[in-house]
Design an enzyme around this catalytic site. Structure first.
Site, PDB file in Angstrom:
ATOM      1  N   ASN A   1       0.847  -1.195   0.000  1.00 18.19           N
ATOM      2  CA  ASN A   1       0.000   0.000   0.000  1.00 18.19           C
ATOM      3  C   ASN A   1       0.880   1.241   0.000  1.00 18.19           C
ATOM      4  O   ASN A   1       2.010   1.213   0.490  1.00 18.19           O
ATOM      5  CB  ASN A   1      -0.865   0.006   1.265  1.00 18.19           C
ATOM      6  CG  ASN A   1      -1.767   1.218   1.355  1.00 18.19           C
ATOM      7  OD1 ASN A   1      -2.381   1.627   0.360  1.00 18.19           O
ATOM      8  ND2 ASN A   1      -1.867   1.827   2.530  1.00 18.19           N
TER       9      ASN A   1
ATOM     10  N   HIS B   1       1.008   5.324   1.232  1.00 17.50           N
ATOM     11  CA  HIS B   1       0.368   6.209   2.216  1.00 17.50           C
ATOM     12  C   HIS B   1       1.079   7.562   2.216  1.00 17.50           C
ATOM     13  O   HIS B   1       2.313   7.612   2.191  1.00 17.50           O
ATOM     14  CB  HIS B   1       0.452   5.557   3.602  1.00 17.50           C
ATOM     15  CG  HIS B   1      -0.224   6.359   4.663  1.00 17.50           C
ATOM     16  ND1 HIS B   1      -1.593   6.424   4.780  1.00 17.50           N
ATOM     17  CD2 HIS B   1       0.277   7.161   5.632  1.00 17.50           C
ATOM     18  CE1 HIS B   1      -1.897   7.223   5.782  1.00 17.50           C
ATOM     19  NE2 HIS B   1      -0.790   7.683   6.308  1.00 17.50           N
TER      20      HIS B   1
ATOM     21  N   SER C   1       5.076   6.756   2.074  1.00 12.41           N
ATOM     22  CA  SER C   1       5.638   5.440   2.397  1.00 12.41           C
ATOM     23  C   SER C   1       4.922   4.362   1.607  1.00 12.41           C
ATOM     24  O   SER C   1       3.709   4.453   1.405  1.00 12.41           O
ATOM     25  CB  SER C   1       5.415   5.108   3.887  1.00 12.41           C
ATOM     26  OG  SER C   1       5.813   6.163   4.719  1.00 12.41           O
TER      27      SER C   1
ATOM     28  N   ASP D   1      -2.321   1.011   8.152  1.00 14.57           N
ATOM     29  CA  ASP D   1      -1.005   1.578   7.815  1.00 14.57           C
ATOM     30  C   ASP D   1       0.078   1.192   8.825  1.00 14.57           C
ATOM     31  O   ASP D   1       0.948   2.006   9.164  1.00 14.57           O
ATOM     32  CB  ASP D   1      -1.100   3.119   7.690  1.00 14.57           C
ATOM     33  CG  ASP D   1      -2.178   3.548   6.706  1.00 14.57           C
ATOM     34  OD1 ASP D   1      -2.271   2.931   5.639  1.00 14.57           O
ATOM     35  OD2 ASP D   1      -2.928   4.487   7.020  1.00 14.57           O
TER      36      ASP D   1
END
Ligand code: GRF
Length: 191
Positions: A108, A110, A137, A146
């Site tokens: 992912n 972020h 990130s 996260d």
């Protein structure tokens, strides 16, 4: 050698589009096999279609349970032999059952320097804390919000007159660079 990528989105889809373009240009070896949105009005879906990428809308509201929703997601991704799942603005928390299907192959992006400013409104949170440096990130996804292991980060300087829009734009530019860098790194590491 590249991955078969499945990209999950909910909205704008600029990171998705950037990965699609990088793949088409040969900047990464991986190929985007499918783009899935959990929101039928997601701008990214029409963008992906324009690029001739297979798209699917899988909305949790159309399923009896989160489990059924995730089963549909798994089915769609496995059907395309996806071996790296990239979340890019996907607004849903994935369960352990989903994540176990792709051991350490769900990532992912972020818009903060994690572990700072997890969750929603990360850019706003950074401005409120008056940090001098922020960034983005890419991390492996775990069951938290996260919280997974960080793979890479890019920094951005925050100026005194930055607002959510200007800082968000600066960070997004770096996101596009970072996501490609990380996919390349994972290609080298795993393939
Ligand atoms: C990005 O800021 C990303 O970091 C966050 O959601 C936003 C998605 O933007 N997870 P886009 O849809 O890729 O343009």
């Amino acid at each position: 050698m590249g991955f078969n990528l499945g990209i999950l989105i909910s909205g704008r889809g600029s990171n998705m589009l950037n990965i699609v373009n990088a793949s088409k240009l040969g900047l990464i070896d991986s190929k985007v096999k499918v783009v899935i949105s959990n929101n039928k009005n997601s701008n990214g879906i029409s963008e992906a279609k324009r690029k001739n990428i297979k798209t699917k809308v899988i909305n949790q509201k159309d399923y009896k349970s989160k489990k059924d929703f995730e089963t549909a997601l798994i089915h769609a991704l496995k059907g395309e032999e996806v071996d790296l799942v990239c979340l890019a603005g996907f607004m849903s928390i994935l369960s352990k059952d989903f994540l176990q299907q792709w051991n350490k192959k769900v990532i992912n992006i972020h818009p903060s320097l994690l572990p700072n400013f997890r969750g929603k409104n990360a850019v706003k949170q950074a401005l409120e804390k008056k940090v001098k440096t922020s960034g983005c990130s890419v991390h492996f996804v775990d069951e938290g919000i996260d919280t997974g292991e960080i793979i890479g980060q890019e920094k951005v300087l925050v100026s005194n007159n930055d607002n959510e829009e200007t800082l968000g734009k600066k960070i997004l530019k770096k996101e596009h660079v970072l996501y490609i860098k990380v996919i390349k790194e994972l290609e080298r590491k795993y393939l």
